[in-house]
Write a protein that holds these residues in place. Structure first.
Motif, PDB file in Angstrom:
ATOM      1  N   SER A 148       4.938   2.404   2.129  1.00  0.00           N
ATOM      2  CA  SER A 148       4.133   1.971   0.910  1.00  0.00           C
ATOM      3  C   SER A 148       5.051   1.270  -0.109  1.00  0.00           C
ATOM      4  N   GLY A 149       4.193   1.255  -1.315  1.00  0.00           N
ATOM      5  CA  GLY A 149       4.584   0.632  -2.486  1.00  0.00           C
ATOM      6  C   GLY A 149       6.304   1.334  -3.086  1.00  0.00           C
ATOM      7  N   LEU A 150       6.279   2.706  -2.818  1.00  0.00           N
ATOM      8  CA  LEU A 150       7.397   3.240  -3.090  1.00  0.00           C
ATOM      9  C   LEU A 150       8.285   2.922  -2.443  1.00  0.00           C
ATOM     10  N   HIS A 151       8.252   2.829  -0.933  1.00  0.00           N
ATOM     11  CA  HIS A 151       9.379   2.237  -0.035  1.00  0.00           C
ATOM     12  C   HIS A 151       9.767   0.740  -0.476  1.00  0.00           C
ATOM     13  N   VAL A 152       8.726  -0.139  -0.756  1.00  0.00           N
ATOM     14  CA  VAL A 152       9.111  -1.328  -0.822  1.00  0.00           C
ATOM     15  C   VAL A 152       9.911  -1.641  -1.990  1.00  0.00           C
ATOM     16  N   GLY A 153       9.523  -0.739  -3.001  1.00  0.00           N
ATOM     17  CA  GLY A 153      10.178  -0.480  -4.307  1.00  0.00           C
ATOM     18  C   GLY A 153      11.592  -0.498  -4.270  1.00  0.00           C
ATOM     19  N   ILE A 154      11.799   0.775  -3.522  1.00  0.00           N
ATOM     20  CA  ILE A 154      13.228   0.968  -3.440  1.00  0.00           C
ATOM     21  C   ILE A 154      14.074  -0.121  -2.654  1.00  0.00           C
ATOM     22  N   ILE A 155      13.449  -0.837  -1.609  1.00  0.00           N
ATOM     23  CA  ILE A 155      14.172  -1.876  -0.915  1.00  0.00           C
ATOM     24  C   ILE A 155      14.404  -3.164  -1.843  1.00  0.00           C
TER      25      ILE A 155
ATOM     26  N   THR B 205       8.024  -3.621   9.239  1.00  0.00           N
ATOM     27  CA  THR B 205       7.244  -2.437   9.260  1.00  0.00           C
ATOM     28  C   THR B 205       5.921  -2.693   9.933  1.00  0.00           C
ATOM     29  N   GLY B 206       5.482  -3.701  10.527  1.00  0.00           N
ATOM     30  CA  GLY B 206       4.266  -4.113  11.256  1.00  0.00           C
ATOM     31  C   GLY B 206       3.350  -4.403  10.222  1.00  0.00           C
ATOM     32  N   LEU B 207       3.419  -5.073   9.125  1.00  0.00           N
ATOM     33  CA  LEU B 207       2.523  -5.699   8.187  1.00  0.00           C
ATOM     34  C   LEU B 207       1.233  -4.658   7.819  1.00  0.00           C
ATOM     35  N   PRO B 208       1.506  -3.345   7.570  1.00  0.00           N
ATOM     36  CA  PRO B 208       0.501  -2.515   7.210  1.00  0.00           C
ATOM     37  C   PRO B 208      -0.129  -2.909   5.796  1.00  0.00           C
ATOM     38  N   MET B 209      -1.332  -2.719   5.430  1.00  0.00           N
ATOM     39  CA  MET B 209      -2.050  -3.144   4.259  1.00  0.00           C
ATOM     40  C   MET B 209      -1.177  -2.858   3.109  1.00  0.00           C
ATOM     41  N   PRO B 210      -0.703  -1.526   2.916  1.00  0.00           N
ATOM     42  CA  PRO B 210       0.015  -1.131   1.382  1.00  0.00           C
ATOM     43  C   PRO B 210       1.280  -1.976   1.427  1.00  0.00           C
ATOM     44  N   VAL B 211       1.982  -2.008   2.645  1.00  0.00           N
ATOM     45  CA  VAL B 211       3.221  -2.877   2.281  1.00  0.00           C
ATOM     46  C   VAL B 211       2.977  -4.304   2.051  1.00  0.00           C
TER      47      VAL B 211
ATOM     48  N   VAL C  74      -9.014   1.796   4.870  1.00  0.00           N
ATOM     49  CA  VAL C  74      -9.017   2.924   4.239  1.00  0.00           C
ATOM     50  C   VAL C  74      -7.595   2.756   3.219  1.00  0.00           C
ATOM     51  N   GLY C  75      -6.582   2.180   4.112  1.00  0.00           N
ATOM     52  CA  GLY C  75      -5.216   2.046   3.520  1.00  0.00           C
ATOM     53  C   GLY C  75      -5.335   1.003   2.309  1.00  0.00           C
ATOM     54  N   PHE C  76      -6.184  -0.368   2.482  1.00  0.00           N
ATOM     55  CA  PHE C  76      -6.232  -1.033   1.498  1.00  0.00           C
ATOM     56  C   PHE C  76      -6.888  -0.550   0.126  1.00  0.00           C
ATOM     57  N   GLN C  77      -7.833   0.379   0.483  1.00  0.00           N
ATOM     58  CA  GLN C  77      -8.622   0.905  -0.713  1.00  0.00           C
ATOM     59  C   GLN C  77      -7.601   1.903  -1.597  1.00  0.00           C
TER      60      GLN C  77
ATOM     61  N   PHE D 279      -4.763   0.166  -3.534  1.00  0.00           N
ATOM     62  CA  PHE D 279      -5.124  -0.445  -4.601  1.00  0.00           C
ATOM     63  C   PHE D 279      -5.537   0.679  -5.650  1.00  0.00           C
ATOM     64  N   ALA D 280      -6.474   1.344  -5.166  1.00  0.00           N
ATOM     65  CA  ALA D 280      -6.746   2.688  -6.052  1.00  0.00           C
ATOM     66  C   ALA D 280      -5.670   3.427  -6.732  1.00  0.00           C
ATOM     67  N   SER D 281      -4.544   3.701  -6.065  1.00  0.00           N
ATOM     68  CA  SER D 281      -3.550   4.526  -6.396  1.00  0.00           C
ATOM     69  C   SER D 281      -2.587   3.497  -7.490  1.00  0.00           C
ATOM     70  N   VAL D 282      -2.579   2.442  -7.284  1.00  0.00           N
ATOM     71  CA  VAL D 282      -1.597   1.345  -8.108  1.00  0.00           C
ATOM     72  C   VAL D 282      -2.456   1.218  -9.485  1.00  0.00           C
ATOM     73  N   PHE D 283      -3.742   0.905  -9.226  1.00  0.00           N
ATOM     74  CA  PHE D 283      -4.606   0.729 -10.590  1.00  0.00           C
ATOM     75  C   PHE D 283      -4.522   2.097 -11.476  1.00  0.00           C
ATOM     76  N   ALA D 284      -4.684   3.293 -10.756  1.00  0.00           N
ATOM     77  CA  ALA D 284      -4.532   4.616 -11.575  1.00  0.00           C
ATOM     78  C   ALA D 284      -3.214   4.711 -12.212  1.00  0.00           C
ATOM     79  N   ILE D 285      -2.296   4.418 -11.562  1.00  0.00           N
ATOM     80  CA  ILE D 285      -0.869   4.422 -12.197  1.00  0.00           C
ATOM     81  C   ILE D 285      -0.588   3.582 -13.286  1.00  0.00           C
ATOM     82  N   LEU D 286      -1.338   2.357 -13.211  1.00  0.00           N
ATOM     83  CA  LEU D 286      -1.286   1.455 -14.442  1.00  0.00           C
ATOM     84  C   LEU D 286      -2.194   1.823 -15.384  1.00  0.00           C
ATOM     85  N   PHE D 287      -3.205   2.677 -15.056  1.00  0.00           N
ATOM     86  CA  PHE D 287      -4.156   2.839 -16.322  1.00  0.00           C
ATOM     87  C   PHE D 287      -3.834   4.382 -16.930  1.00  0.00           C
ATOM     88  N   PHE D 288      -3.404   5.114 -15.927  1.00  0.00           N
ATOM     89  CA  PHE D 288      -3.330   6.555 -16.490  1.00  0.00           C
ATOM     90  C   PHE D 288      -1.832   7.106 -16.955  1.00  0.00           C
TER      91      PHE D 288
END
Length: 537
Positions: A265-272, A308-314, A358-361, A364-373
């Motif tokens: 997910s974004g955590l792993h891509v951020g590390i890369i 990684t196979g193009l999953p939605m979060p990546v 579900v992965g897409f939703q 984006f929900a988790s990233v929005f929440a991190i930016l907001f909260f």
């Protein structure tokens, strides 16, 4: 004073609108996808598209006389046209994934698009069919040496009667048919060993190359002689390859609230991103070489996304970081919410069915929440010490992400991990260390060919460190799973209740930041509707 107050409020809102233009472009795209999924009369969408083009042309003509009064007309035309584009994209995707195969046994030709997975009695292969139709299917080849030797890109010819995907029949069960359609697959079939063969031709392209790199890395991990669970875990953590994960291991991560680390997910891509940005740092921080540095980072990021196979979060993280790198090239700092909206906009135009994934939703929900909260949570706990600040940031990111996704978790799965907060404080740093520790092993592995004792010992030490970190991670996850009341289950909620939860979370947060009667009233109203709907279920 009152007029000044409302004037300031409207000025703030106008400034915010100027910073998130892609949010307003995203709205008609989402509306178009939702409408097209329910209404299949394409002709009415065509007229909406024409109306949008007409409105934009009129606005351009009128603007030559007096531009100000007709700005809304161009905006309305743009919205209608984007609505039309979204419906067209959605319709094309439906045509690509619908089951439209001949009812009789037919000969097909296609190539292996992913790493085949070994099942008890067959080899499951994702096949991109090219003749006589262009579809993606799943074939279950009778297990033999020839089937085991298949690799991504190999072309095969096969004969079968294609079957549509089917659900188990229970309406509350997982919707397997919709899941496969969202992922672009149209049908499946079992193929006896006498009904298929290799053509000897090999498909070329970046996607095939990425899968071969993935195979090579899996082989490298296998050479480390890790335990089966450790090998499965590191394959899922760094490559998104989950075929080796046991049911017990996946359940332990779900119960502990750390299943997100198994999905790249974004955590792993951020590390890369951090690793490659440091790797290319010799190119400098300005001028032409700096632009080369950013383009090189983008290229390596997307190679990793393909591996990684193009999953939605990546893909989401890859698009966001690409926008971020382009912004750095242009010496601009993008507004985070606008970057997130732009990413969703681009992804949904290309892959409209992702809206229902579900992965897409959750991504984006988790990233929005991190930016907001997260900024608001950090403001509640100001810390000067650098180490304490890092721990605080990790805790607030984990809490913010869970605030964003837990209504969706209840809606889709009916479960909630009780100890997610404590588990993530331990597991996220460990998985970050594992990802960093794996990268030095790759050059050291090639240095072993020189038979220099120093490199041999260093490689052994690094391998043991990785194994120890993985063992510590897995033991921590299993320990959390064993705690009493580690997971609340059977808490299914409706779509209306999901909406009420999100409204309550946002409004109650707004109330604590800036106490207003309106925020409290909306939050309490949402809570009341939620409770009444639970009582009526």
């Amino acid at each position: 004073m009152q007029s000044l107050k409302y004037g300031g409020y409207h000025n703030d809102m106008n400034a915010l609108r100027g910073k998130i233009p892609f949010f307003y472009l995203l709205l008609p795209v989402v509306a178009g996808i939702l409408t097209a999924s329910q209404v299949h009369a394409f002709s009415c969408f065509f007229w909406i598209g024409l109306a949008g083009i007409g409105a934009m042309l009129l606005a351009i003509v009128f603007s030559s006389f007096n531009p100000y009064p007709f700005r809304w007309l161009f905006g309305a035309g743009t919205m209608l046209f984007l609505f039309f584009i979204a419906t067209v994209s959605c319709r094309l995707w439906e045509e690509h994934t619908e089951f439209s195969f001949p009812p009789e046994q037919t000969t097909y030709m296609g190539y292996v698009s992913d790493i085949p997975q070994e099942k008890p009695k067959s080899m499951a292969c994702n096949i991109a069919v090219s003749v006589p139709v262009r579809k993606n299917v799943v074939l279950y080849l009778q297990k033999n040496a020839e089937a085991r030797s298949l690799s991504p890109g190999e072309e095969i010819v096969f004969s079968c009667t294609m079957q549509p995907f089917r659900n188990l029949g229970n309406p509350d069960d997982f919707d397997y048919v919709r899941y496969m359609q969202i992922n672009g697959f149209s049908g499946s079939s079992y193929i006896p060993e006498t009904h298929w063969k290799k053509t000897g031709r090999q498909k070329q392209g970046i996607a095939v190359l990425a899968q071969h790199i993935r195979l090579d890395i899996l082989g490298f991990y296998r050479s480390l002689e890790l335990s089966p669970d450790a090998y499965a875990f590191i394959s899922a953590l760094t490559l998104g390859y989950k075929a080796l994960l046991t049911d017990d291991l996946q359940e332990a991560f779900r119960v502990s609230g750390t299943a997100h680390v198994l999905a790249v997910s974004g955590l792993h891509v951020g590390i890369i991103y951090i690793i490659f940005n440091l790797f290319f740092s010799f190119l400098g921080t300005s001028g032409r070489k700096y632009r080369m540095r950013q383009w090189a980072v983008i290229a390596m990021l997307w190679l990793y996304v393909f591996v990684t196979g193009l999953p939605m979060p990546v893909v989401r993280a890859g698009v966001m970081l690409t926008i971020y790198c382009v912004g750095k090239i242009c010496r601009r700092k993008g507004f985070n919410y606008n970057t997130l909206a732009a990413t969703a906009f681009l992804m949904l135009i290309v892959h409209p069915s992702g809206l229902f994934d579900v992965g897409f939703q959750m991504s984006f929900a988790s990233v929005f929440a991190i930016l907001f909260f997260q900024p608001k949570l950090n403001a509640l706990f100001p810390v000067e010490n650098r180490f304490k600040r890092s721990v605080r940031n990790l805790a607030t990111i984990s809490l913010a992400a869970q605030l964003g996704i837990f209504p969706l978790v209840l809606y889709y799965f009916g479960t909630f991990p009780t100890y997610f907060f404590l588990a993530n404080l331990v597991i996220v740093p460990l998985t970050t260390l594992i990802t960093y520790a794996v990268f030095p092993l790759i050059p050291l592995f090639f240095c072993l060919q020189w038979h220099i004792p120093f490199f041999d010992r260093l490689f052994t030490v690094c391998t043991r460190i990785v194994q120890a970190l993985i063992d510590g991670t897995l033991q921590s996850v299993y320990w959390v799973e064993s705690l009493p009341l580690s997971q609340l289950s059977g808490v299914h909620i409706s779509f209306v209740q999901v909406f009420c939860l999100y409204v309550f979370i946002l409004m109650i947060t707004s109330f604590f930041i800036r106490p207003r009667a309106r925020s409290a009233f909306i939050a309490l109203s949402a809570a009341l509707i939620f409770l009444l709907s639970r009582y009526m279920m």
